[in-house]
Design a protein around this motif. Structure first.
Motif, PDB file in Angstrom:
ATOM      1  N   ASP A  10       0.875  -1.131   0.184  1.00 19.91           N
ATOM      2  CA  ASP A  10       0.067  -0.043   0.316  1.00 19.91           C
ATOM      3  C   ASP A  10       0.819   0.789   0.219  1.00 19.91           C
ATOM      4  O   ASP A  10       0.765   2.613  -0.610  1.00 19.91           O
ATOM      5  CB  ASP A  10      -1.261   0.413   1.439  1.00 19.91           C
ATOM      6  CG  ASP A  10      -1.987  -0.849   1.462  1.00 19.91           C
ATOM      7  OD1 ASP A  10      -1.850  -2.025  -0.293  1.00 19.91           O
ATOM      8  OD2 ASP A  10      -2.654  -1.646   1.893  1.00 19.91           O
ATOM      9  N   TYR A  11       2.269   1.733   1.044  1.00 17.42           N
ATOM     10  CA  TYR A  11       2.607   2.563   0.941  1.00 17.42           C
ATOM     11  C   TYR A  11       3.679   2.868  -0.464  1.00 17.42           C
ATOM     12  O   TYR A  11       3.132   3.645  -0.961  1.00 17.42           O
ATOM     13  CB  TYR A  11       3.872   2.290   1.555  1.00 17.42           C
ATOM     14  CG  TYR A  11       4.643   3.182   1.996  1.00 17.42           C
ATOM     15  CD1 TYR A  11       4.621   4.589   3.074  1.00 17.42           C
ATOM     16  CD2 TYR A  11       5.826   2.937   1.549  1.00 17.42           C
ATOM     17  CE1 TYR A  11       5.555   5.676   2.736  1.00 17.42           C
ATOM     18  CE2 TYR A  11       6.951   4.711   0.918  1.00 17.42           C
ATOM     19  CZ  TYR A  11       6.249   5.828   2.166  1.00 17.42           C
ATOM     20  OH  TYR A  11       7.567   6.496   2.048  1.00 17.42           O
ATOM     21  N   LEU A  12       4.127   1.352  -1.216  1.00 18.68           N
ATOM     22  CA  LEU A  12       4.499   1.289  -2.368  1.00 18.68           C
ATOM     23  C   LEU A  12       3.620   1.906  -3.629  1.00 18.68           C
ATOM     24  O   LEU A  12       3.802   2.985  -4.318  1.00 18.68           O
ATOM     25  CB  LEU A  12       4.893   0.315  -2.326  1.00 18.68           C
ATOM     26  CG  LEU A  12       6.666  -0.169  -1.959  1.00 18.68           C
ATOM     27  CD1 LEU A  12       7.048  -1.235  -2.823  1.00 18.68           C
ATOM     28  CD2 LEU A  12       6.967   1.148  -2.510  1.00 18.68           C
ATOM     29  N   ALA A  13       2.136   2.098  -3.373  1.00 17.83           N
ATOM     30  CA  ALA A  13       1.377   1.737  -4.811  1.00 17.83           C
ATOM     31  C   ALA A  13       1.116   3.267  -5.620  1.00 17.83           C
ATOM     32  O   ALA A  13       1.151   3.549  -6.780  1.00 17.83           O
ATOM     33  CB  ALA A  13       0.151   1.842  -4.339  1.00 17.83           C
ATOM     34  N   ASP A  14       1.593   4.702  -4.346  1.00 15.00           N
ATOM     35  CA  ASP A  14       1.192   5.815  -4.506  1.00 15.00           C
ATOM     36  C   ASP A  14       3.096   6.992  -5.451  1.00 15.00           C
ATOM     37  O   ASP A  14       3.224   7.867  -5.739  1.00 15.00           O
ATOM     38  CB  ASP A  14       0.168   6.573  -4.546  1.00 15.00           C
ATOM     39  CG  ASP A  14       0.662   7.304  -3.547  1.00 15.00           C
ATOM     40  OD1 ASP A  14       1.964   6.186  -2.499  1.00 15.00           O
ATOM     41  OD2 ASP A  14       0.151   7.903  -2.924  1.00 15.00           O
ATOM     42  N   LYS A  15       3.840   5.870  -5.482  1.00 14.10           N
ATOM     43  CA  LYS A  15       5.262   6.308  -5.022  1.00 14.10           C
ATOM     44  C   LYS A  15       6.156   6.314  -6.608  1.00 14.10           C
ATOM     45  O   LYS A  15       5.539   5.126  -7.043  1.00 14.10           O
ATOM     46  CB  LYS A  15       5.710   5.721  -4.350  1.00 14.10           C
ATOM     47  CG  LYS A  15       5.694   5.813  -2.518  1.00 14.10           C
ATOM     48  CD  LYS A  15       5.536   7.201  -1.737  1.00 14.10           C
ATOM     49  CE  LYS A  15       5.075   6.792  -0.301  1.00 14.10           C
ATOM     50  NZ  LYS A  15       3.760   7.133  -0.225  1.00 14.10           N
ATOM     51  N   SER A  16       6.873   6.818  -6.569  1.00 11.23           N
ATOM     52  CA  SER A  16       7.497   7.213  -8.123  1.00 11.23           C
ATOM     53  C   SER A  16       8.429   5.865  -7.721  1.00 11.23           C
ATOM     54  O   SER A  16       8.650   5.305  -7.081  1.00 11.23           O
ATOM     55  CB  SER A  16       8.156   9.137  -8.082  1.00 11.23           C
ATOM     56  OG  SER A  16       9.535   8.514  -7.039  1.00 11.23           O
ATOM     57  N   GLU A  17       8.859   5.615  -9.035  1.00  9.73           N
ATOM     58  CA  GLU A  17       9.810   4.524  -9.438  1.00  9.73           C
ATOM     59  C   GLU A  17      10.596   5.396  -9.098  1.00  9.73           C
ATOM     60  O   GLU A  17      11.468   3.819  -8.324  1.00  9.73           O
ATOM     61  CB  GLU A  17      10.350   4.611 -11.168  1.00  9.73           C
ATOM     62  CG  GLU A  17      10.729   3.494 -11.578  1.00  9.73           C
ATOM     63  CD  GLU A  17      10.809   3.434 -13.141  1.00  9.73           C
ATOM     64  OE1 GLU A  17      11.718   2.056 -12.709  1.00  9.73           O
ATOM     65  OE2 GLU A  17      10.292   3.816 -13.690  1.00  9.73           O
ATOM     66  N   ARG A  18      11.584   5.843  -8.825  1.00  5.07           N
ATOM     67  CA  ARG A  18      12.823   6.093  -8.019  1.00  5.07           C
ATOM     68  C   ARG A  18      12.689   6.769  -6.583  1.00  5.07           C
ATOM     69  O   ARG A  18      14.221   5.555  -5.806  1.00  5.07           O
ATOM     70  CB  ARG A  18      12.892   7.944  -8.058  1.00  5.07           C
ATOM     71  CG  ARG A  18      14.536   7.936  -7.690  1.00  5.07           C
ATOM     72  CD  ARG A  18      14.985   9.142  -8.116  1.00  5.07           C
ATOM     73  NE  ARG A  18      16.511   9.773  -6.884  1.00  5.07           N
ATOM     74  CZ  ARG A  18      16.614  11.112  -7.703  1.00  5.07           C
ATOM     75  NH1 ARG A  18      16.089  12.334  -7.722  1.00  5.07           N
ATOM     76  NH2 ARG A  18      17.633  11.281  -6.195  1.00  5.07           N
ATOM     77  N   LEU A  19      11.662   6.562  -6.276  1.00  7.32           N
ATOM     78  CA  LEU A  19      11.371   6.269  -4.333  1.00  7.32           C
ATOM     79  C   LEU A  19      11.540   5.004  -3.837  1.00  7.32           C
ATOM     80  O   LEU A  19      12.053   4.053  -3.502  1.00  7.32           O
ATOM     81  CB  LEU A  19      10.848   6.988  -3.858  1.00  7.32           C
ATOM     82  CG  LEU A  19      10.191   7.162  -2.679  1.00  7.32           C
ATOM     83  CD1 LEU A  19      11.457   6.762  -1.746  1.00  7.32           C
ATOM     84  CD2 LEU A  19       8.953   7.250  -2.167  1.00  7.32           C
ATOM     85  N   ILE A  20      10.478   4.412  -5.235  1.00  3.85           N
ATOM     86  CA  ILE A  20      10.610   2.634  -5.083  1.00  3.85           C
ATOM     87  C   ILE A  20      11.931   1.595  -5.661  1.00  3.85           C
ATOM     88  O   ILE A  20      11.949   0.763  -4.534  1.00  3.85           O
ATOM     89  CB  ILE A  20       9.596   1.930  -6.034  1.00  3.85           C
ATOM     90  CG1 ILE A  20       7.824   2.243  -5.789  1.00  3.85           C
ATOM     91  CG2 ILE A  20       9.789   0.782  -5.806  1.00  3.85           C
ATOM     92  CD1 ILE A  20       7.020   1.955  -6.899  1.00  3.85           C
ATOM     93  N   ASN A  21      12.538   2.258  -6.306  1.00  6.87           N
ATOM     94  CA  ASN A  21      13.448   1.755  -6.091  1.00  6.87           C
ATOM     95  C   ASN A  21      14.926   1.802  -5.433  1.00  6.87           C
ATOM     96  O   ASN A  21      16.034   1.030  -4.634  1.00  6.87           O
ATOM     97  CB  ASN A  21      14.410   2.188  -8.003  1.00  6.87           C
ATOM     98  CG  ASN A  21      13.872   2.156  -8.660  1.00  6.87           C
ATOM     99  OD1 ASN A  21      12.872   0.593  -8.364  1.00  6.87           O
ATOM    100  ND2 ASN A  21      13.818   2.507  -9.796  1.00  6.87           N
ATOM    101  N   ALA A  22      14.629   3.015  -4.496  1.00 10.45           N
ATOM    102  CA  ALA A  22      16.276   3.735  -3.390  1.00 10.45           C
ATOM    103  C   ALA A  22      15.246   2.819  -1.845  1.00 10.45           C
ATOM    104  O   ALA A  22      16.484   2.360  -1.263  1.00 10.45           O
ATOM    105  CB  ALA A  22      15.099   5.362  -2.752  1.00 10.45           C
ATOM    106  N   ILE A  23      13.836   2.214  -1.420  1.00  7.86           N
ATOM    107  CA  ILE A  23      13.439   1.617  -0.844  1.00  7.86           C
ATOM    108  C   ILE A  23      13.153  -0.337  -0.516  1.00  7.86           C
ATOM    109  O   ILE A  23      12.997  -0.316   0.787  1.00  7.86           O
ATOM    110  CB  ILE A  23      12.748   2.657  -0.009  1.00  7.86           C
ATOM    111  CG1 ILE A  23      11.476   2.853  -0.795  1.00  7.86           C
ATOM    112  CG2 ILE A  23      12.493   4.065   0.345  1.00  7.86           C
ATOM    113  CD1 ILE A  23      10.308   3.062  -0.130  1.00  7.86           C
ATOM    114  N   LYS A  24      13.006   0.032  -1.706  1.00  3.70           N
ATOM    115  CA  LYS A  24      12.354  -1.365  -2.175  1.00  3.70           C
ATOM    116  C   LYS A  24      13.158  -2.627  -1.572  1.00  3.70           C
ATOM    117  O   LYS A  24      12.467  -3.664  -0.865  1.00  3.70           O
ATOM    118  CB  LYS A  24      12.042  -2.179  -3.013  1.00  3.70           C
ATOM    119  CG  LYS A  24      10.983  -3.190  -3.482  1.00  3.70           C
ATOM    120  CD  LYS A  24      10.384  -3.455  -4.950  1.00  3.70           C
ATOM    121  CE  LYS A  24       9.608  -4.500  -4.818  1.00  3.70           C
ATOM    122  NZ  LYS A  24       8.648  -4.984  -6.496  1.00  3.70           N
TER     123      LYS A  24
END
Length: 67
Positions: A10-24
């Protein structure tokens, strides 16, 4: 591949690809261990978002913070 808990998805659902790549990777580590939650910090400048496991946060919880 480790399945992320619903709260992380749910947290990742509306995040940018850059942010997802940084924290996933840290979210995946948390999901694999199922011991601690994740603290996400934002640092002004080129470093941007960073994430780390935080033993003071229960598993499945994400806390955003400014560093």
């Amino acid at each position: 591949m480790v399945q992320l808990p619903a709260s992380y998805q749910d947290y990742l659902a509306d995040k940018s690809e850059r942010l997802i790549n940084a924290i996933k990777p840290v979210l995946q580590q948390s999901a694999a261990d199922q011991l601690h939650g994740v603290r996400i910090t934002y640092n002004i400048g080129s470093t941007g978002h960073q994430a780390h496991l935080d033993e003071s946060i229960p598993y499945g919880v994400i806390v955003e913070d400014i560093d």
